[in-house]
Design a protein around this motif. Structure first.
Motif, mmCIF file in Angstrom:
data_model
loop_
_atom_site.group_PDB
_atom_site.id
_atom_site.type_symbol
_atom_site.label_atom_id
_atom_site.label_comp_id
_atom_site.label_asym_id
_atom_site.label_seq_id
_atom_site.Cartn_x
_atom_site.Cartn_y
_atom_site.Cartn_z
ATOM 1 N N ASP A 166 0.786 -1.225 0.000
ATOM 2 C CA ASP A 166 0.000 0.000 0.000
ATOM 3 C C ASP A 166 0.822 1.282 0.000
ATOM 4 O O ASP A 166 0.276 2.372 0.024
ATOM 5 N N LYS A 167 2.134 1.172 -0.030
ATOM 6 C CA LYS A 167 2.979 2.365 -0.019
ATOM 7 C C LYS A 167 4.028 2.289 -1.124
ATOM 8 O O LYS A 167 4.585 1.240 -1.394
ATOM 9 N N ILE A 168 4.271 3.424 -1.746
ATOM 10 C CA ILE A 168 5.345 3.515 -2.736
ATOM 11 C C ILE A 168 6.594 3.953 -1.986
ATOM 12 O O ILE A 168 6.586 4.970 -1.281
ATOM 13 N N VAL A 169 7.654 3.171 -2.114
ATOM 14 C CA VAL A 169 8.888 3.417 -1.379
ATOM 15 C C VAL A 169 10.049 3.456 -2.368
ATOM 16 O O VAL A 169 10.166 2.601 -3.234
ATOM 17 N N LYS A 170 10.905 4.462 -2.221
ATOM 18 C CA LYS A 170 12.066 4.621 -3.100
ATOM 19 C C LYS A 170 13.337 4.694 -2.250
ATOM 20 O O LYS A 170 13.317 5.130 -1.106
ATOM 21 N N GLY A 171 14.426 4.296 -2.864
ATOM 22 C CA GLY A 171 15.739 4.444 -2.252
ATOM 23 C C GLY A 171 16.567 5.402 -3.089
ATOM 24 O O GLY A 171 16.578 5.301 -4.319
#
Length: 153
Positions: free
Chosen positions: A61-66
């Motif tokens: 449910d979450k967009i996560v970037k590094g």
């Protein structure tokens, strides 16, 4: 891409000969997995800073970037270019992809990134001795979300 790789040679070159370092970067699977962003001078097109963004979507449910490999040519450092690029990249990803969760690993100390709004994860969440994992979100407090801490990217 050679110009981008060159920016980090003094930090990540590990005493390799320059040509060997560039060849290693060109062959890097890690660098091929991310999307590069650059800041360039509008008049001369000179590259001022670069970074790479990785998809870390380990949450449904979450967009996560590094964010990684943040670099500025040695002779251009301390002019705010990396700060501007980080801010603009985050703004772009927030607006275009609705991404509100960013991680990075700092190899340069934490103060630079704290000045950009990143927070240091608690000690029990840190995975490495020489790199500090940090988190940024305008919407989420690190304590209010349940995300696995990413490995170094």
């Amino acid at each position: 891409m050679v110009e981008i790789y060159k920016m980090g040679y003094d930090v990540w070159g590990d005493n390799l000969p320059y040509e060997e370092y560039i060849t290693m970067c060109q062959a890097s699977n890690k660098y091929k997995k991310g999307k590069w962003y650059v800041l360039e001078a509008t008049d001369t097109k000179q590259l001022l800073s670069s970074l790479i963004v990785y998809e870390l979507n380990f949450s449904e449910d979450k967009i996560v970037k590094g964010i990684g490999s943040i670099a500025t040519p040695l002779f251009l450092r301390k002019n705010g270019y990396a700060s501007l690029l980080i801010k603009e990249t985050i703004n772009k990803l927030e607006q275009e992809e609705n991404c509100n969760n960013f991680f990075l690993y700092s190899d340069i100390g934490i103060e630079f990134y704290k000045g950009l709004g990143f927070i240091v994860l608690p000690n029990d969440s840190q995975k490495y001795k020489d790199s500090v994992c940090m988190y940024y979100s305008k919407e989420n407090d690190i304590d209010s979300i349940s995300l696995d801490i990413p490995d170094y990217f």
